[in-house]
Write an enzyme that holds these catalytic residues in place. Structure first.
Site, PDB file in Angstrom:
ATOM      1  N   LYS A  35       0.851  -1.207   0.000  1.00 16.40           N
ATOM      2  CA  LYS A  35       0.000   0.000   0.000  1.00 16.40           C
ATOM      3  C   LYS A  35       0.880   1.248   0.000  1.00 16.40           C
ATOM      4  CE  LYS A  35      -0.298  -0.365   5.030  1.00 16.40           C
ATOM      5  NZ  LYS A  35      -1.167  -0.732   6.174  1.00 16.40           N
ATOM      6  N   TYR A 254      15.575  29.153  10.300  1.00 14.65           N
ATOM      7  CA  TYR A 254      14.337  29.771  10.775  1.00 14.65           C
ATOM      8  C   TYR A 254      14.189  29.612  12.282  1.00 14.65           C
ATOM      9  CZ  TYR A 254      12.674  30.092   5.946  1.00 14.65           C
ATOM     10  OH  TYR A 254      12.533  30.397   4.630  1.00 14.65           O
TER      11      TYR A 254
HETATM   12  C1  LIG Z   1      -0.431  -1.884   6.657  1.00 13.35           C
HETATM   13  C2  LIG Z   1      -1.049  -3.151   7.085  1.00 13.35           C
HETATM   14  C3  LIG Z   1      -0.268  -4.279   7.360  1.00 13.35           C
HETATM   15  C4  LIG Z   1       1.246  -4.240   7.352  1.00 13.35           C
HETATM   16  O1  LIG Z   1       1.703  -3.741   8.585  1.00 13.35           O
HETATM   17  P1  LIG Z   1       3.277  -3.606   8.895  1.00 13.35           P
HETATM   18  O2  LIG Z   1       3.311  -3.096  10.286  1.00 13.35           O
HETATM   19  O3  LIG Z   1       3.809  -2.603   7.926  1.00 13.35           O
HETATM   20  O4  LIG Z   1       3.855  -4.937   8.711  1.00 13.35           O
HETATM   21  C5  LIG Z   1      -0.907  -5.451   7.670  1.00 13.35           C
HETATM   22  N1  LIG Z   1      -2.258  -5.524   7.728  1.00 13.35           N
HETATM   23  C6  LIG Z   1      -3.042  -4.448   7.495  1.00 13.35           C
HETATM   24  C7  LIG Z   1      -4.517  -4.579   7.598  1.00 13.35           C
HETATM   25  C8  LIG Z   1      -2.468  -3.236   7.173  1.00 13.35           C
HETATM   26  O5  LIG Z   1      -3.252  -2.180   6.935  1.00 13.35           O
END
Ligand SMILES: *Cc1c(COP(=O)(O)O)cnc(C)c1O
Length: 363
Positions: A35, A254
């Protein structure tokens, strides 16, 4: 090339890290979580690098429908899981056409699936709320959903997500709720994220869902990626584009948040928050100048940040100067360490890599 900033994506490190996930998963199957543009690493390149492994992922999991369709149009045949499911009924013809597996977490989604003529051979994930309290059915909702889908979907998978697999509460309290909610059900289970896969082998289920570990981030505050056998995939580098000699009493950047208390040599680096470097990183955040560890100074601005070169010996006894390479995170400096200094997690650094940063791939 003009501006010297670049991100290097090391695809052999990605493959190595997937191998680590495989070893932890044992017989369980693996969704590679890609994702958010593969956590900022580039969806297409990450999927291509993993899909042609001899022991490729069993599927790819993401959030974004349009990007899932891109993967299909690029020829990916492996299963694809939509981790947040779908939002409206008008998406369902696309899910069906491209054979995208949804995570269903509300009863109205079940009705939408049935109304859309969901094909019986396309799996559906049912998400259970076991304590995360974001998405998922309670025990009564699960019963209604299963009843409605009985005989209409051949392959249901029961899924939940852990809230503290990387922390002190662990997973057992959620596993107990999950076991109670699913007693007597023979469907496959999908449980573990990276943290559970690495530390809670009894909480993996039939399909694990590792994300951050694939990119070389540690899910744990007290264990480095290196200790877990993970290699950094993204290395963000730039160069020193100016050097300032500060007299005592001079401040930098800044807000004048850093003031020199002695003569100091400061490098100005072409990287700022518009490149994805966290603006909240305070003075003292680790950074590498030609592989020597030093610290940032003052506030991060949109296009620049400052690093301490005072007394720093680089190369063969030389001094850092214009053109000297600076590593913001990656090889030699874990993103986790930079993230910790900035009060965040490596996930956020990776995902925030800005589109203006040119990316090169290392195979
Ligand atoms: C993002 C996600 C994962 C992966 O989690 P990590 O901590 O990056 O391994 C697994 N399951 C779901 C439902 C997620 O949204």
């Amino acid at each position: 090339m003009s501006r010297p900033i670049r991100a290097t994506i090391d695809l052999s490190a990605l493959r190595n890290n997937f191998g680590v996930a495989r070893r932890h998963a044992g017989p369980a199957r693996l969704w590679a979580v890609v994702k958010a543009n593969a956590y900022g690493h580039g969806l297409t390149r990450a999927v291509a690098a993993l899909a042609d492994l001899a022991e490729a992922p069993d599927g790819f999991a993401l959030i974004e429908l349009e990007r899932a369709i891109d993967l299909r149009e690029n020829g990916l045949r492996l299963p694809i899981l939509l981790l947040e499911g779908f939002y409206r009924a008008d998406e369902l013809p696309l899910l069906i056409r491209h054979r995208l597996i949804p995570v269903v977490h509300r009863l109205d989604q079940v009705r939408m699936l049935l109304d859309a003529g969901w094909p019986a051979d396309l799996p559906v994930y049912l998400k259970l709320n076991t304590g995360m309290n974001r998405l998922g059915f309670n025990v009564a909702g699960l019963a209604v959903a299963r009843q409605a889908l009985a005989g209409k979907v051949a392959n249901l998978v029961l899924m939940t997500h852990f809230a503290d697999a990387d922390g002190p509460r662990g997973v057992d309290w959620q596993l107990a709720r999950f076991a109670a909610m699913t007693a007597g059900m023979t469907d496959a289970r999908s449980l573990a994220n990276s943290a559970a896969l690495l530390h809670h082998p009894h909480a993996i289920g039939d399909w694990a869902r590792p994300g951050i570990m694939l990119y070389g981030g540690s899910p744990f505050a007290d264990q480095t990626a290196d200790q877990l056998g993970l290699q950094p995939v993204m290395t963000l580098q730039s160069e020193i584009i100016a050097v300032q000699e500060l007299a005592p009493g001079e401040s930098i950047g800044y807000g004048c948040t850093f003031t020199a208390d002695r003569p100091m040599r400061v490098g100005v680096v072409a990287c700022g928050y518009a490149d994805g470097y966290p603006r909240h990183a305070p003075t003292g955040t680790p950074v590498l100048v030609d592989d020597q560890k030093t610290r940032t100074l003052g506030r991060v601005s949109m296009d620049k940040l400052c690093v301490d070169l005072t007394g720093l010996k680089v190369g063969a006894g030389g001094t850092a100067t214009i053109g000297t390479r600076v590593t913001l995170w990656g090889r030699g400096l874990p993103a986790d360490a930079v993230a910790a200094a900035a009060g965040t997690i490596s996930y956020e650094l990776f995902c925030a890599l800005a589109s203006r940063v040119p990316v090169t791939e290392k195979r």
